[in-house]
Motif scaffolding. Sequence first.
Motif, PDB file in Angstrom:
ATOM      1  N   PRO A 175       9.315   4.846  26.368  1.00  0.00           N
ATOM      2  CA  PRO A 175      10.006   4.401  25.260  1.00  0.00           C
ATOM      3  C   PRO A 175      11.463   4.366  25.372  1.00  0.00           C
ATOM      4  O   PRO A 175      12.206   3.100  24.993  1.00  0.00           O
ATOM      5  CB  PRO A 175       9.665   5.508  24.143  1.00  0.00           C
ATOM      6  N   LEU A 176      12.242   5.117  25.846  1.00  0.00           N
ATOM      7  CA  LEU A 176      13.680   4.822  26.390  1.00  0.00           C
ATOM      8  C   LEU A 176      14.030   3.767  27.275  1.00  0.00           C
ATOM      9  O   LEU A 176      14.742   2.854  26.897  1.00  0.00           O
ATOM     10  CB  LEU A 176      14.250   6.187  26.846  1.00  0.00           C
ATOM     11  N   GLU A 177      13.062   3.551  28.100  1.00  0.00           N
ATOM     12  CA  GLU A 177      13.602   2.326  29.180  1.00  0.00           C
ATOM     13  C   GLU A 177      13.181   1.057  28.381  1.00  0.00           C
ATOM     14  O   GLU A 177      13.728   0.117  28.597  1.00  0.00           O
ATOM     15  CB  GLU A 177      12.447   2.648  30.359  1.00  0.00           C
ATOM     16  N   LEU A 178      12.065   1.147  27.445  1.00  0.00           N
ATOM     17  CA  LEU A 178      11.756   0.063  26.971  1.00  0.00           C
ATOM     18  C   LEU A 178      12.869  -0.327  25.641  1.00  0.00           C
ATOM     19  O   LEU A 178      13.210  -1.566  25.797  1.00  0.00           O
ATOM     20  CB  LEU A 178      10.695   0.219  25.925  1.00  0.00           C
ATOM     21  N   ALA A 179      13.437   0.427  25.256  1.00  0.00           N
ATOM     22  CA  ALA A 179      14.755   0.304  24.286  1.00  0.00           C
ATOM     23  C   ALA A 179      15.688  -0.049  24.883  1.00  0.00           C
ATOM     24  O   ALA A 179      16.477  -1.005  24.296  1.00  0.00           O
ATOM     25  CB  ALA A 179      14.951   1.862  23.581  1.00  0.00           C
ATOM     26  N   ASP A 180      15.929   0.285  26.014  1.00  0.00           N
ATOM     27  CA  ASP A 180      17.119  -0.235  27.017  1.00  0.00           C
ATOM     28  C   ASP A 180      16.790  -1.761  27.332  1.00  0.00           C
ATOM     29  O   ASP A 180      17.998  -2.549  27.509  1.00  0.00           O
ATOM     30  CB  ASP A 180      17.154   0.442  28.298  1.00  0.00           C
ATOM     31  N   ILE A 181      15.500  -2.124  27.601  1.00  0.00           N
ATOM     32  CA  ILE A 181      15.286  -3.482  28.191  1.00  0.00           C
ATOM     33  C   ILE A 181      15.484  -4.488  26.731  1.00  0.00           C
ATOM     34  O   ILE A 181      16.175  -5.514  26.881  1.00  0.00           O
ATOM     35  CB  ILE A 181      13.750  -3.496  28.391  1.00  0.00           C
ATOM     36  N   VAL A 182      14.827  -3.867  25.522  1.00  0.00           N
ATOM     37  CA  VAL A 182      14.875  -4.547  24.507  1.00  0.00           C
ATOM     38  C   VAL A 182      16.601  -4.834  23.883  1.00  0.00           C
ATOM     39  O   VAL A 182      17.064  -5.901  23.454  1.00  0.00           O
ATOM     40  CB  VAL A 182      14.542  -3.768  23.090  1.00  0.00           C
ATOM     41  N   GLY A 183      17.159  -3.910  24.127  1.00  0.00           N
ATOM     42  CA  GLY A 183      18.758  -4.081  23.720  1.00  0.00           C
ATOM     43  C   GLY A 183      19.132  -2.748  22.821  1.00  0.00           C
ATOM     44  O   GLY A 183      18.363  -3.004  21.635  1.00  0.00           O
ATOM     45  N   LEU A 184      20.046  -1.816  22.917  1.00  0.00           N
ATOM     46  CA  LEU A 184      19.903  -0.800  21.901  1.00  0.00           C
ATOM     47  C   LEU A 184      20.535  -1.428  20.527  1.00  0.00           C
ATOM     48  O   LEU A 184      20.408  -0.881  19.525  1.00  0.00           O
ATOM     49  CB  LEU A 184      20.781   0.398  22.503  1.00  0.00           C
ATOM     50  N   ASP A 185      21.535  -2.362  20.796  1.00  0.00           N
ATOM     51  CA  ASP A 185      21.966  -2.926  19.491  1.00  0.00           C
ATOM     52  C   ASP A 185      20.677  -3.794  18.528  1.00  0.00           C
ATOM     53  O   ASP A 185      20.853  -3.673  17.588  1.00  0.00           O
ATOM     54  CB  ASP A 185      22.889  -3.950  19.869  1.00  0.00           C
ATOM     55  N   THR A 186      19.869  -4.291  19.443  1.00  0.00           N
ATOM     56  CA  THR A 186      18.602  -5.082  18.807  1.00  0.00           C
ATOM     57  C   THR A 186      17.757  -3.817  17.893  1.00  0.00           C
ATOM     58  O   THR A 186      17.442  -3.909  16.849  1.00  0.00           O
ATOM     59  CB  THR A 186      17.930  -5.883  19.945  1.00  0.00           C
ATOM     60  N   ARG A 187      17.660  -2.698  18.904  1.00  0.00           N
ATOM     61  CA  ARG A 187      16.855  -1.805  18.593  1.00  0.00           C
ATOM     62  C   ARG A 187      17.428  -1.087  17.281  1.00  0.00           C
ATOM     63  O   ARG A 187      16.453  -0.736  16.142  1.00  0.00           O
ATOM     64  CB  ARG A 187      16.557  -0.775  19.312  1.00  0.00           C
ATOM     65  N   LEU A 188      18.488  -1.076  17.084  1.00  0.00           N
ATOM     66  CA  LEU A 188      19.437  -0.294  16.017  1.00  0.00           C
ATOM     67  C   LEU A 188      19.356  -1.281  14.807  1.00  0.00           C
ATOM     68  O   LEU A 188      19.005  -0.690  13.638  1.00  0.00           O
ATOM     69  CB  LEU A 188      20.829  -0.018  16.319  1.00  0.00           C
ATOM     70  N   ARG A 189      19.212  -2.534  15.054  1.00  0.00           N
ATOM     71  CA  ARG A 189      19.194  -3.581  13.852  1.00  0.00           C
ATOM     72  C   ARG A 189      17.692  -3.331  13.309  1.00  0.00           C
ATOM     73  O   ARG A 189      17.487  -3.473  11.907  1.00  0.00           O
ATOM     74  CB  ARG A 189      19.637  -4.809  14.218  1.00  0.00           C
ATOM     75  N   ASN A 190      16.805  -3.339  14.020  1.00  0.00           N
ATOM     76  CA  ASN A 190      15.305  -3.343  13.829  1.00  0.00           C
ATOM     77  C   ASN A 190      15.273  -2.016  12.926  1.00  0.00           C
ATOM     78  O   ASN A 190      14.686  -2.048  12.025  1.00  0.00           O
ATOM     79  CB  ASN A 190      14.411  -3.366  14.968  1.00  0.00           C
ATOM     80  N   MET A 191      16.025  -0.899  13.616  1.00  0.00           N
ATOM     81  CA  MET A 191      15.505   0.341  12.734  1.00  0.00           C
ATOM     82  C   MET A 191      16.287   0.389  11.314  1.00  0.00           C
ATOM     83  O   MET A 191      15.756   0.994  10.416  1.00  0.00           O
ATOM     84  CB  MET A 191      16.101   1.354  13.452  1.00  0.00           C
ATOM     85  N   PRO A 242      20.688   9.481  15.321  1.00  0.00           N
ATOM     86  CA  PRO A 242      22.215   9.335  15.448  1.00  0.00           C
ATOM     87  C   PRO A 242      22.515   8.975  16.970  1.00  0.00           C
ATOM     88  O   PRO A 242      23.521   8.259  17.162  1.00  0.00           O
ATOM     89  CB  PRO A 242      22.705  10.871  15.078  1.00  0.00           C
ATOM     90  N   LEU A 243      21.925   9.419  17.766  1.00  0.00           N
ATOM     91  CA  LEU A 243      22.069   9.253  19.246  1.00  0.00           C
ATOM     92  C   LEU A 243      22.197   7.739  19.603  1.00  0.00           C
ATOM     93  O   LEU A 243      22.962   7.055  20.296  1.00  0.00           O
ATOM     94  CB  LEU A 243      21.192   9.699  20.223  1.00  0.00           C
ATOM     95  N   LEU A 244      21.184   7.031  18.944  1.00  0.00           N
ATOM     96  CA  LEU A 244      21.121   5.463  19.077  1.00  0.00           C
ATOM     97  C   LEU A 244      22.499   4.746  18.512  1.00  0.00           C
ATOM     98  O   LEU A 244      22.853   3.940  19.258  1.00  0.00           O
ATOM     99  CB  LEU A 244      19.948   4.730  18.554  1.00  0.00           C
ATOM    100  N   THR A 245      22.850   5.238  17.256  1.00  0.00           N
ATOM    101  CA  THR A 245      24.124   4.764  16.750  1.00  0.00           C
ATOM    102  C   THR A 245      25.181   4.787  17.511  1.00  0.00           C
ATOM    103  O   THR A 245      26.093   4.082  17.904  1.00  0.00           O
ATOM    104  CB  THR A 245      24.386   5.562  15.353  1.00  0.00           C
ATOM    105  N   LYS A 246      25.224   6.373  18.185  1.00  0.00           N
ATOM    106  CA  LYS A 246      26.419   6.550  19.034  1.00  0.00           C
ATOM    107  C   LYS A 246      26.550   5.754  20.182  1.00  0.00           C
ATOM    108  O   LYS A 246      27.570   5.244  20.539  1.00  0.00           O
ATOM    109  CB  LYS A 246      26.166   8.043  19.627  1.00  0.00           C
TER     110      LYS A 246
END
Length: 282
Positions: free
Chosen positions: A227-243, A258-262
């Motif tokens: 799941p962490l590798e997948l989030a990196d591929i998606v883009g953490l900024d994109t994942r944060l907007r989705n969340m 909070p770690l994602l936001t950081k």
Amino acid sequence: MTKIAVIGSGTMGRGIAYIAALNGFTVALHDINKESLKNAEKYIYDEWAKSEQRGFITKDDMEKGESNLNFSSNMKECVEDADLVIEAVLEIMDVKIKVFKELDQLCPPHTILATNTSTMSPTEIGAQTSRSDKVIAMHFFNPVHKMKLIEVIKGLDTSEETVEYAKDIGKQMKKEIVEVNEFPGFITSRMNCLIGNEAMNMLMEGVASAEDIDKSIKLGLNHPMGPLELADIVGLDTRLRNMEYLHQTLGEKYRPCPLLTKYVKAGKLGVKTGSGFFYYKN
């Protein structure tokens, strides 16, 4: 021949254009950023060449794909005779609504307007147009040329004719289709965001390293990717907007870790920046 216009030449847009042109559709790929458009063109031609060398497609397939595909920074030029427009811009509702309002003005009355959103409401987007019955979500997955699924999401006013049309287009692209009644996050994003967010919480809490969390999910639960590798591929900024969108619409269980936001604040966005939960050579 069906003409498809794809709006946005980023990771998803160029992938959709790639697979559509290869499967016989006339495709116009649009982006207001000419540099992004140039990068998309290089990416698509390079990927076709690699696929041809590996025997996944023939030289004839590649040549037909190239003849089917055009690139333009002029939206009107791209969509004025399109049968289907697929929007693949940022996961920001205001941006999508602005694009759809413009498309509604530029496209012929028969044109179906689809959004490639992974979480957001086709009902809300369609309500901003004069053709809400012809607005639908077609959620492709990254990388588009390898992933087999398209979620087809029906909004409140989407007609059955539009649903069947979108499903038929997806099948012509050699994809498997699931039909979804609109609800925030649809099927896959609701599940994927929960799993990924919990993996981030475990990393933040010191339960295990990023490598061992992903290894556990892959080997213990038989997921093809952690799941962490997948989030990196998606883009953490994109994942944060989705969340953030799912937190707003579905409640507390989707509060972003909070770690994602950081990481996003630090500019560590995953593969596209060279670092996220893991490091990558760009």
